[in-house]
Design a protein around this motif. Structure first.
Motif, PDB file in Angstrom:
ATOM      1  N   GLY A  60       0.796  -1.220   0.000  1.00  0.00           N
ATOM      2  CA  GLY A  60       0.000   0.000   0.000  1.00  0.00           C
ATOM      3  C   GLY A  60       0.826   1.267   0.000  1.00  0.00           C
ATOM      4  N   ALA A  61       2.026   1.193   0.518  1.00  0.00           N
ATOM      5  CA  ALA A  61       2.874   2.382   0.595  1.00  0.00           C
ATOM      6  C   ALA A  61       4.317   1.932   0.838  1.00  0.00           C
ATOM      7  N   VAL A  62       5.240   2.889   0.717  1.00  0.00           N
ATOM      8  CA  VAL A  62       6.665   2.608   0.911  1.00  0.00           C
ATOM      9  C   VAL A  62       7.234   3.615   1.904  1.00  0.00           C
ATOM     10  N   LEU A  63       7.898   3.092   2.926  1.00  0.00           N
ATOM     11  CA  LEU A  63       8.615   3.934   3.871  1.00  0.00           C
ATOM     12  C   LEU A  63      10.103   3.634   3.733  1.00  0.00           C
ATOM     13  N   ILE A  64      10.880   4.655   3.493  1.00  0.00           N
ATOM     14  CA  ILE A  64      12.336   4.505   3.347  1.00  0.00           C
ATOM     15  C   ILE A  64      12.983   4.886   4.666  1.00  0.00           C
ATOM     16  N   VAL A  65      13.796   4.011   5.195  1.00  0.00           N
ATOM     17  CA  VAL A  65      14.515   4.263   6.444  1.00  0.00           C
ATOM     18  C   VAL A  65      16.000   4.317   6.121  1.00  0.00           C
TER      19      VAL A  65
END
Length: 730
Positions: A662-667
């Motif tokens: 559903g979405a992308v979080l970049i850490v």
């Protein structure tokens, strides 16, 4: 008039009038045939300088730093063998021309003029730069070097002795060869030169073979800044471990005699020497430079009166080798022939497309003997009690150590080097026992100089070794980054893939060390590496991945000639637990020696579709903690994607692994500016419709003490960002 025209007219007039400068009689050593041949090389070097200026004015040439005044280098080339590897100063056309005369089948004027014209048919760079260099002449191409080639010359010289003891499969240099590097008097003052010279002396002082000839071409000025009179001699005459020689570089005969003496000393004693040649610089620094703007006309004219070609005409006449009228005829004929060849060279094709220009960034693969991994008997003898422990979970540092051991057992040409890597076993123990297992020839405790460590690696790679240099901390790379950017990475590009210096550079780095070291030991910036074309950057986060990726990195260097940076997160070296004390959730067992993770292969943990967390290094560790919190406490089902390979970025694999989320979080544990997260955000913006956000470190250095992690991503920050992103997606 242009100074080049003035020098040309002076030569024609003075030789015709027998108005030649005074000097010593010719020293013994050169036969008449040899002397005339070297004079021809000098004339061609001068003619090429004049022609390059004419080509630039006509818009058909692109580089005019010439060799006029330095034509005595033809004699230095003649004193050496054509298989002595030579790293040249940009004013050494005469050296390359004279060396071409030692190797049958060369068309040196045509080749160099193709280079001046940046023709795609240039046999050295393929049209990418005007460079001195030739595979056939054992001259790796250099661009506008300011002493940056000296550290690798030290490494190449060291490699000759090392290859006697451990012959590599792709050995390139003869057992009795020497290395030579040439540079100007101004470059001598550069920290890179001083570091290389110090390293050579430091090595020779310990009676370690280092057959290297430094040649300083002292024309007394660096662009516009004069070199203090006597400075070069005063600074080099009494350097420990290095023999000093000097000669008048304007005198062809004396230069040859002293160069022979210096080269013979290096070849017989296997120790470094410094040859100091006094020269003049004619025409100014380059085509656009007007020397009379910062030198008096009297100074400029005094140098022009000392034209080395005029001295050569006098010496040849005194030696009975060539009368002045014949010398003048050779000069005229050489100029005319050079112009004729140039007229054809400028019609040859050029590079036109992006694809053509970048084609040489990645060197060609090389055939290697097949290997079946280390033999069981050898492993048992080498590992001892460690062999049994390999079936039990271990922290990353120990698994990297075992991987290095297996790789060094399998490939005898692997050489590790760096500060404290040997007896101490590294600051964090990663290289413990390696020197005891393989000896000080293959696990080298170097002096404290990162430029010299990387130069040693580059030079060893020139002779077929697989170097694995260690930079003790990421921040220390900044002392030496140009050895990767300006030397290692550019060699295939500027040689059209004919030369390569493969290696695996191990760097301990990144943040999260508890209260230790501040920004020097917790450096969280990869920007200096990320923008270097052609290199590979690997960053493991677990011990098993580290072992498998290191094997792939060595394969890439050994078989594909690649320059690889293997970035090891220091804070994860000893990491044992993941979610709670004593769970041992971050330790892994040692993978079997044949297991590898291929370049571009990412790691996917979990199958959640609410959110994909894309990360690497310490960010992977924190994201796995956040993944559990999100699932247990908030009902968010996330998957964690470990990049592993930071350059080239595995774009297609990332897009495939996230397409059903559903979405992308970049850490990203590196700073917001210049970090990997910028490229990742761009990737998802340009090639995906998924909502994306990032958690990155602040643009700040890391403090020592309890606040060490304050600017860095944390588990809680990741959870908060993930919840906001997941909620926004819903």
């Amino acid at each position: 008039m242009d100074r080049a025209d003035i020098v040309h007219d002076n030569f024609l007039r003075r030789v015709a009038a027998r108005d030649l400068p005074r000097g010593k009689p010719p020293a013994p050593g050169l036969t008449p045939t040899e002397a005339v041949s070297l004079y021809r090389a000098q004339c061609l070097s001068r003619a090429l300088d004049r022609t390059s200026r004419a080509m630039q004015k006509a818009g058909t040439g692109f580089y005019t730093i010439g060799s006029s005044g330095h034509e005595g280098m033809a004699a230095v080339a003649h004193a050496l063998r054509p298989d002595d590897i030579a790293f040249l100063h940009y004013r050494d056309a005469a050296f390359q021309i004279a060396r071409a005369g030692q190797v049958p089948g060369q068309t040196i004027a045509w080749d160099m003029l193709l280079s001046f014209a940046c023709s795609s048919e240039d046999p050295t760079s393929g049209g990418r730069h005007k460079v001195l260099g030739s595979k056939a002449l054992m001259i790796p191409p250099q661009t506008s070097t300011i002493a940056s080639h000296l550290p690798k010359a030290v490494g190449a010289a060291y490699s000759i002795g090392a290859a006697r003891r451990h012959p590599p499969e792709h050995r390139a240099l003869a057992q009795d060869a020497i290395a030579v590097c040439t540079f100007g008097d101004a470059s001598l003052n550069h920290s890179t030169a001083q570091g290389a010279i110090n390293t050579a002396g430091w090595t020779a002082y310990q009676s370690i073979p280092l057959p290297l000839l430094f040649v300083c071409e002292d024309n007394g000025i660096g662009i516009s800044v004069p070199t203090p009179k006597g400075w070069v001699a005063a600074s080099m005459q009494h350097r420990p471990g290095i023999k000093y020689f000097s000669a008048d570089g304007l005198d062809l005969y004396e230069t040859y005699a002293v160069a022979c003496e210096a080269a013979d000393w290096v070849r017989r004693r296997r120790k470094p020497a410094f040859l100091h040649l006094r020269m003049v610089r004619l025409y100014g620094h380059a085509g656009a430079d007007v020397p009379t703007t910062y030198m008096s006309r009297a100074q400029v004219e005094a140098d022009e009166a000392n034209d080395p070609l005029l001295h050569s005409v006098r010496l040849l006449d005194q030696a009975g080798a060539l009368p002045p009228d014949e010398a003048l005829a050779i000069y005229r004929e050489t100029c005319a022939r050079t112009d004729r060849i140039a007229a054809e060279a400028v019609t040859r094709p050029h590079l036109k497309t992006t694809e053509e220009v970048v084609a040489s960034l990645i060197p060609p693969k090389r055939p290697c003997r097949p290997t079946n991994g280390p033999e069981p008997e050898a492993r048992a003898a080498c590992f001892g009690a460690d062999l049994k422990a390999q079936g039990e979970p271990q922290p990353m540092s120990r698994l990297i150590n075992w991987a290095l051991t297996d790789l060094m057992l399998e490939h005898g040409e692997i050489v590790c080097m760096g500060e404290d890597v040997g007896r101490k076993g590294g600051v964090y123990g990663v290289t413990q026992k390696l020197q005891a297992r393989f000896g000080p020839d293959r696990v080298i405790d170097t002096l404290l100089d990162e430029q010299s460590i990387l130069g040693l690696a580059i030079g060893l790679a020139h002779n077929g070794f697989i170097p694995v240099p260690e930079i003790q901390f990421l921040a220390y790379l900044h002392n030496a980054e140009d050895q990767i950017r300006g030397e290692a990475a550019t060699l295939p590009f500027f040689s059209n893939g004919q030369f390569a210096n493969p290696m695996v550079v191990r760097i301990a780095g990144l943040g999260y060390q508890r209260g230790f070291g501040g920004h020097f030991h917790n450096d969280n910036s990869l920007a200096v590496l990320r923008d270097i074309p052609g290199i590979i950057i690997a960053c493991p986060s677990t011990g098993a991945d580290a072992a498998r990726m290191l094997r792939e990195c060595v394969r890439l260097a050994r078989e594909e000639n690649r320059v690889v940076v293997f970035l090891e997160p220091i804070a994860l070296y000893p990491m044992r637990d993941l979610h709670g004390a004593g769970d041992n959730g971050w330790m892994t067992t040692y993978p079997a020696p044949g297991e590898r993770i291929a370049l571009g292969e990412i790691g996917v943990h979990g199958a959640g579709r609410d959110l994909a967390i894309v990360t690497y290094g310490n960010g992977h560790y924190l994201s796995r903690q956040a993944q559990k919190v999100l699932a247990d406490g908030h009902g968010v089902d996330a998957r964690v994607i470990d990049l592993r390979w930071l350059a080239p970025l595995p774009e297609d694999a990332l897009l495939e692994a996230t397409k059903d989320c559903g979405a992308v979080l970049i850490v990203d544990e590196c700073r917001r500016t210049g970090s990997q997260s910028e490229a990742l955000m761009t990737l998802f913006a340009e090639r995906s419709d998924l909502p994306a956000a990032r958690v990155a470190a602040e643009d700040c250095f890391i403090a020592t003490g309890p606040a060490y992690a304050a600017p860095l991503p944390s588990r809680d920050r990741i959870v908060a960002a993930a919840l906001a992103l997941a909620e926004g997606g819903k």
